[in-house]
Design a protein around this motif. Sequence first.
Motif, PDB file in Angstrom:
ATOM      1  N   HIS A   1       0.885  -1.183   0.022  1.00 41.29           N
ATOM      2  CA  HIS A   1       0.057   0.057   0.034  1.00 41.29           C
ATOM      3  C   HIS A   1       0.877   1.174   0.003  1.00 41.29           C
ATOM      4  O   HIS A   1       1.620   1.395   0.803  1.00 41.29           O
ATOM      5  CB  HIS A   1      -0.654   0.044   1.193  1.00 41.29           C
ATOM      6  CG  HIS A   1      -2.213   0.860   0.992  1.00 41.29           C
ATOM      7  ND1 HIS A   1      -1.995   2.134   0.420  1.00 41.29           N
ATOM      8  CD2 HIS A   1      -3.546   0.629   1.306  1.00 41.29           C
ATOM      9  CE1 HIS A   1      -3.196   2.513   0.272  1.00 41.29           C
ATOM     10  NE2 HIS A   1      -4.068   1.661   0.895  1.00 41.29           N
TER      11      HIS A   1
ATOM     12  N   GLY B   1      -4.485  -7.942   3.763  1.00 37.51           N
ATOM     13  CA  GLY B   1      -3.644  -6.907   3.836  1.00 37.51           C
ATOM     14  C   GLY B   1      -3.525  -5.771   5.241  1.00 37.51           C
ATOM     15  O   GLY B   1      -4.448  -5.105   5.289  1.00 37.51           O
ATOM     16  N   SER B   2      -2.296  -6.073   5.885  1.00 35.44           N
ATOM     17  CA  SER B   2      -2.090  -5.397   7.038  1.00 35.44           C
ATOM     18  C   SER B   2      -0.699  -5.344   7.465  1.00 35.44           C
ATOM     19  O   SER B   2      -0.256  -6.795   7.427  1.00 35.44           O
ATOM     20  CB  SER B   2      -3.111  -5.110   8.048  1.00 35.44           C
ATOM     21  OG  SER B   2      -2.858  -5.821   9.215  1.00 35.44           O
ATOM     22  N   THR B   3      -0.265  -4.688   8.028  1.00 34.42           N
ATOM     23  CA  THR B   3       1.384  -5.003   8.451  1.00 34.42           C
ATOM     24  C   THR B   3       1.273  -5.801   9.646  1.00 34.42           C
ATOM     25  O   THR B   3       1.866  -6.654   9.719  1.00 34.42           O
ATOM     26  CB  THR B   3       1.781  -3.526   8.792  1.00 34.42           C
ATOM     27  OG1 THR B   3       2.305  -2.835   7.480  1.00 34.42           O
ATOM     28  CG2 THR B   3       3.256  -3.937   9.435  1.00 34.42           C
TER      29      THR B   3
ATOM     30  N   LYS C   1      -0.058   4.284   0.310  1.00 40.88           N
ATOM     31  CA  LYS C   1      -0.124   5.323   1.250  1.00 40.88           C
ATOM     32  C   LYS C   1       0.718   5.616   2.519  1.00 40.88           C
ATOM     33  O   LYS C   1       0.935   6.597   3.107  1.00 40.88           O
ATOM     34  CB  LYS C   1      -1.640   5.338   2.080  1.00 40.88           C
ATOM     35  CG  LYS C   1      -1.778   3.800   2.626  1.00 40.88           C
ATOM     36  CD  LYS C   1      -1.823   3.968   4.042  1.00 40.88           C
ATOM     37  CE  LYS C   1      -1.350   2.588   4.838  1.00 40.88           C
ATOM     38  NZ  LYS C   1      -1.211   2.585   6.222  1.00 40.88           N
TER      39      LYS C   1
ATOM     40  N   ARG D   1     -15.599  -1.559   8.491  1.00 38.03           N
ATOM     41  CA  ARG D   1     -15.678  -0.107   7.832  1.00 38.03           C
ATOM     42  C   ARG D   1     -16.142  -0.420   6.553  1.00 38.03           C
ATOM     43  O   ARG D   1     -17.453  -0.470   6.797  1.00 38.03           O
ATOM     44  CB  ARG D   1     -14.108   0.117   7.688  1.00 38.03           C
ATOM     45  CG  ARG D   1     -13.706   1.742   7.019  1.00 38.03           C
ATOM     46  CD  ARG D   1     -12.321   1.756   7.080  1.00 38.03           C
ATOM     47  NE  ARG D   1     -11.747   1.043   6.226  1.00 38.03           N
ATOM     48  CZ  ARG D   1     -10.229   1.213   5.939  1.00 38.03           C
ATOM     49  NH1 ARG D   1      -9.371   1.806   6.794  1.00 38.03           N
ATOM     50  NH2 ARG D   1      -9.738   0.284   5.135  1.00 38.03           N
TER      51      ARG D   1
ATOM     52  N   TYR E   1      -5.043  -3.664  15.079  1.00 38.79           N
ATOM     53  CA  TYR E   1      -4.440  -2.670  15.642  1.00 38.79           C
ATOM     54  C   TYR E   1      -4.638  -2.482  17.169  1.00 38.79           C
ATOM     55  O   TYR E   1      -4.162  -1.732  17.996  1.00 38.79           O
ATOM     56  CB  TYR E   1      -4.423  -1.238  14.656  1.00 38.79           C
ATOM     57  CG  TYR E   1      -3.583  -1.031  13.841  1.00 38.79           C
ATOM     58  CD1 TYR E   1      -2.217  -0.912  13.850  1.00 38.79           C
ATOM     59  CD2 TYR E   1      -3.780  -1.451  12.391  1.00 38.79           C
ATOM     60  CE1 TYR E   1      -1.341  -1.004  12.952  1.00 38.79           C
ATOM     61  CE2 TYR E   1      -3.108  -1.509  11.368  1.00 38.79           C
ATOM     62  CZ  TYR E   1      -1.632  -1.109  11.430  1.00 38.79           C
ATOM     63  OH  TYR E   1      -0.917  -1.153  10.454  1.00 38.79           O
TER      64      TYR E   1
ATOM     65  N   ARG F   1      -0.937  -7.110   1.043  1.00 41.49           N
ATOM     66  CA  ARG F   1      -0.950  -5.557   0.789  1.00 41.49           C
ATOM     67  C   ARG F   1      -0.375  -4.761   2.047  1.00 41.49           C
ATOM     68  O   ARG F   1      -1.109  -3.880   2.180  1.00 41.49           O
ATOM     69  CB  ARG F   1      -2.400  -5.034   0.241  1.00 41.49           C
ATOM     70  CG  ARG F   1      -2.908  -5.984  -0.782  1.00 41.49           C
ATOM     71  CD  ARG F   1      -4.196  -5.367  -1.164  1.00 41.49           C
ATOM     72  NE  ARG F   1      -4.948  -4.716   0.094  1.00 41.49           N
ATOM     73  CZ  ARG F   1      -5.736  -5.355   0.834  1.00 41.49           C
ATOM     74  NH1 ARG F   1      -5.878  -6.921   0.472  1.00 41.49           N
ATOM     75  NH2 ARG F   1      -6.574  -5.025   1.795  1.00 41.49           N
ATOM     76  N   PRO F   2       0.518  -5.282   2.633  1.00 45.02           N
ATOM     77  CA  PRO F   2       0.834  -4.444   3.614  1.00 45.02           C
ATOM     78  C   PRO F   2       1.704  -3.006   3.232  1.00 45.02           C
ATOM     79  O   PRO F   2       1.902  -2.832   2.261  1.00 45.02           O
ATOM     80  CB  PRO F   2       2.180  -5.232   4.345  1.00 45.02           C
ATOM     81  CG  PRO F   2       2.779  -5.995   3.313  1.00 45.02           C
ATOM     82  CD  PRO F   2       1.649  -6.255   2.399  1.00 45.02           C
ATOM     83  N   GLY F   3       1.296  -1.928   4.046  1.00 41.57           N
ATOM     84  CA  GLY F   3       1.935  -0.639   3.673  1.00 41.57           C
ATOM     85  C   GLY F   3       2.989  -0.019   4.758  1.00 41.57           C
ATOM     86  O   GLY F   3       4.009   0.194   4.247  1.00 41.57           O
ATOM     87  N   ASN F   4       2.478   0.002   5.976  1.00 43.70           N
ATOM     88  CA  ASN F   4       3.401   0.337   7.112  1.00 43.70           C
ATOM     89  C   ASN F   4       4.772  -0.214   7.161  1.00 43.70           C
ATOM     90  O   ASN F   4       5.720   0.448   7.636  1.00 43.70           O
ATOM     91  CB  ASN F   4       2.542   0.490   8.322  1.00 43.70           C
ATOM     92  CG  ASN F   4       3.391   1.112   9.492  1.00 43.70           C
ATOM     93  OD1 ASN F   4       4.265   0.250  10.062  1.00 43.70           O
ATOM     94  ND2 ASN F   4       3.320   2.182   9.704  1.00 43.70           N
TER      95      ASN F   4
ATOM     96  N   HIS G   1      -9.251  -6.078   4.545  1.00 45.03           N
ATOM     97  CA  HIS G   1      -7.963  -5.306   5.439  1.00 45.03           C
ATOM     98  C   HIS G   1      -8.491  -5.297   6.765  1.00 45.03           C
ATOM     99  O   HIS G   1      -9.601  -5.010   7.352  1.00 45.03           O
ATOM    100  CB  HIS G   1      -8.098  -3.741   5.140  1.00 45.03           C
ATOM    101  CG  HIS G   1      -7.157  -2.976   6.025  1.00 45.03           C
ATOM    102  ND1 HIS G   1      -5.697  -3.089   6.252  1.00 45.03           N
ATOM    103  CD2 HIS G   1      -7.481  -2.051   6.761  1.00 45.03           C
ATOM    104  CE1 HIS G   1      -5.359  -2.413   7.315  1.00 45.03           C
ATOM    105  NE2 HIS G   1      -6.269  -1.623   7.595  1.00 45.03           N
TER     106      HIS G   1
END
Length: 375
Positions: A47, A222-224, A49, A147, A183, A240-243, A178
Amino acid sequence: MKRLVPERMINVYFDTPAVVIDYQKLLYNIQDMATYAAEHNFALRPHVKAHRLPQIAKLQIEHGATGFTCAKISEAAMLLAHQHNDFLLAHQLAGPIKMKKLNQLLEQADVIIGCDSVEGASLLQQLATERAQTINIALEVDSGLHRCGTQPGSETLELAIAIRRQCPNLRIKGLFTHAGQAYAATSREQLREIAKIEAHSVVDTAALLTANGFSIDLISVGSTPTAQFSHLVPGVNEIRPGNYVFYDAIQVGLGVVPQERCALTVVATVISRPAADRVVIDTGSKVLGLDKGAHGISLVRGFGILLGWPHLSLERLSEEHGVIIKTADGPLPEIGQQIAIIPNHACPVLYRADLVHVTGLNEETVWPSAMRGSR
Ligand SMILES: Cc1ncc(COP(=O)(O)O)c(C=O)c1O
């Protein structure tokens, strides 16, 4: 990863606040996730972003990323200007202005567009008719974040059937989800369980859709925090990890990585020592943000980790000030001394920065922001 100097020593004296990326750590994180994806035969679609920087996008592609996940059409447009053209827009798009921008993007890029409603699909169908082409979509499944997304199983199947009936120019390429609720996890076991729920939501729903005549190519999670557990449920084919390129204090608090892996810091200068147990830095919420975790409470105290100052805590932020207090015995930094802070949430720090300093390369390097603004 060994350090040659104590954590609190900063080799360069920055004009502060300064956003600083440690290139070697960045590279390590990129390679590490790429290795994990390759080991398990996952396509890696990071990701963007998290960084919105073409220099980092290039490194990700050089280390095996197959394309990018974007939240914004503008992020895809920035990447397109740097010769990348494979995107999953993992966001719901609505309204005529977004359709116009999407139309422009479709001229030059391969795009899969997120969708979770018949109404959203109808807008895309209208665009596909105008363009006389098929548009690829991925249905967003809600794996517990609550969400966007339809519920796994029959609710997603019903949407797929409705789209198949009403939107002849849309091709359902697959499913994505996601699990941002990760978190709010309070243990590694909980992270693992959330990752399994995340994966099952798309793997099981893909099986249901396949049994109903759909051809599902994309099964994407996807998430870290959950990425490292993506192989526990067979069937996932993309992460799809981003962070993960930076990690941050929230990831450290969750136990995802040790703090040595964090590649992004904010450097601040001590500007005041008004009391025996308090110092003030020149960096506040405009740079660090007030983030304590978007989907749960960060397990770290304060607004970041003060590298090399374990007896201090960044307790309060105003826009241009940060107030640090003593939480245990130990020295206070002097006025003029600089402190490196791992921010709670790295992605918005970069979003607000006009440039970042890059250390760990042979020469002093600055990467200017490639895009500002949220549209
Ligand atoms: C749809 C989607 N995919 C992937 C990600 C990446 O998650 P992370 O930043 O935890 O790596 C996000 C993060 O917001 C997201 O919303």
